[in-house]
Design a protein around this motif. Structure first.
Motif, PDB file in Angstrom:
ATOM      1  N   LEU A 231      -8.240 242.588  79.433  1.00 18.77           N
ATOM      2  CA  LEU A 231      -8.893 243.847  79.825  1.00 18.77           C
ATOM      3  C   LEU A 231      -9.185 244.740  78.611  1.00 18.77           C
ATOM      4  N   ASP A 232      -8.804 244.243  77.450  1.00 20.09           N
ATOM      5  CA  ASP A 232      -9.026 244.990  76.214  1.00 20.09           C
ATOM      6  C   ASP A 232      -8.316 246.358  76.244  1.00 20.09           C
ATOM      7  N   ILE A 233      -7.071 246.321  76.740  1.00 20.92           N
ATOM      8  CA  ILE A 233      -6.265 247.546  76.773  1.00 20.92           C
ATOM      9  C   ILE A 233      -5.102 247.381  75.787  1.00 20.92           C
ATOM     10  N   VAL A 234      -4.977 248.303  74.855  1.00 26.57           N
ATOM     11  CA  VAL A 234      -3.777 248.357  74.009  1.00 26.57           C
ATOM     12  C   VAL A 234      -3.006 249.607  74.434  1.00 26.57           C
ATOM     13  N   PRO A 235      -1.826 249.427  75.067  1.00 27.37           N
ATOM     14  CA  PRO A 235      -1.063 250.608  75.491  1.00 27.37           C
ATOM     15  C   PRO A 235      -0.755 251.511  74.296  1.00 27.37           C
TER      16      PRO A 235
END
Ligand code: ADP
Ligand code: MG
Length: 351
Positions: A231-235
């Protein structure tokens, strides 16, 4: 002259500091010397600069009678768990575990066959998580079994997540569901007590498969770190939930110097765990907040990622990040606000 130096009377008990206070106390003043040491003590894993990537290193120790009870923990499961909980710390840094080393201290009570069983579980977990067992140490112990695993992992430099990056207005997300591992432990303890009283009664574990699996065969959250990547999410910050939601939320808050507000009505609890908590006369939310050993991930994301995550039931938004001045709060179902503590929230005493 005595070979033993007189150190005077030292009477400070370990309990007076607590686990985290003790670590802080003993490691106070340690300054890292090597420029390759990017992050030392204080996160789920240490971070080492390897040039193109970061290497991650973490150790977890399991001690018989403290972390496991072999009267209900099959050795194969124990081996699996020892690896899984270490991989979990690499997941918490958004990395991929690659190698483990394994230290074993054994009493002569253990047979070769028993240790083969332990290793069956270790090998299975190494297979499942794509990890190589590359070394370790074996020694004897005067009191039971101790298993120390050190895991090495790696992460792209632009994907690493520390406990420390949460920003005001970020959303707080947790994976899976919480509290079930603790309830699994309650079942096992209950059956053990009944067996001690009457050894002819066979343990009744029917219908509790989910909570028992969560306690006996926890999984590291590799599937969730993969989804985040897709999802191309970096927390902005992340931690694994080994000690219960409230304690981990407080770690994120302290490291990130922010406030955290959790909402009771958002906390995900599996329905079988919910029913079981009622059977045990326990508050299921208490089990989620303070139970521990769920090995889910707790992380924060910028609000721009909300749309991407909201469709996936594996991710639950449990709260949001506030300014530090607002403190850490728990909003109960009736709308009342309570200070969040490591044990849960203050109203818990009355529930
Ligand atoms: P986790 O629950 O993620 O395994 P811990 O709460 O065990 O993390 O440890 C918190 C931090 O303290 C970690 O960075 C860990 O490496 C460090 N730590 C724990 N015990 C010691 C110790 N005896 N000496 C030095 N560092 C320690
Ligand atoms: Mg951790």
């Amino acid at each position: 002259m005595s070979i033993f130096e007189d150190k005077g009377v030292n009477t400070t008990s370990i309990e007076s500091l607590g686990e985290f206070g003790l670590i802080d106390h003993l490691t106070n003043g340690i300054i890292t010397k090597n420029s390759s040491t990017v992050k030392g003590i204080g996160d789920d894993a240490a971070v080492i600069d390897m040039g193109d990537k970061y290497q991650l290193v973490s150790t977890d120790l399991l001690v018989e009678g403290v972390h496991f009870d072999l009267s209900y923990m099959p050795l194969k499961h124990l081996g699996y768990k020892a690896v899984a909980i270490n991989v979990s710390d690499i997941c918490a840094m958004n990395g991929d575990a690659k190698q483990i080393t394994l230290g074993l201290a054994l009493s002569n009570r253990y047979t070769v066959e028993a240790l083969e069983e332990l290793y069956d579980g270790i090998k299975l977990a190494c297979e499942h998580y794509g990890v190589d067992l590359v070394g370790g140490d074996t020694t004897s112990s005067t009191s039971g079994l101790m298993i120390s695993v050190t895991v090495l992992g790696e992460v792209d430099k632009n994907k690493i997540t520390y406990r420390s990056g949460a920003k005001v207005n970020d959303l707080i997300v947790c994976t899976g569901d919480l509290g079930a591992a603790y309830l699994g432990l309650q079942i096992l303890n209950r059956e053990k007590e009944m067996f001690k009283e009457n050894p002819t009664i066979q343990p009744d574990l029917t219908g509790n498969d989910y909570v028992l699996r969560r306690q006996l065969k926890p999984e590291a959250a590799i599937k969730y770190t993969r989804i985040l990547k897709e999802l191309d999410i970096v927390p902005t910050s992340m931690i694994d939930i080994s000690d219960g939601l409230s304690s981990e939320a407080l770690h994120l808050s302290k490291s990130s110097e922010v406030g955290i507000t959790l909402h009771e009505d958002k906390i995900p609890v599996d329905y079988t765990a919910m029913n079981l908590a009622n059977e045990f006369n326990m508050n299921p939310i208490f089990c989620a907040l303070s139970g521990g050993e769920d090995y889910e991930l707790l992380f924060t994301i910028g609000q721009e990622h909300y749309e991407k995550l909201k469709k996936d039931p594996d991710f639950t938004i449990v709260g949001f990040v506030t300014d530090k001045s607002e403190g850490n709060n728990f909003i109960a179902n009736d709308g009342s606000s309570h200070p969040l503590t490591a044990q849960g929230w203050d109203a818990m005493k009355n529930s």
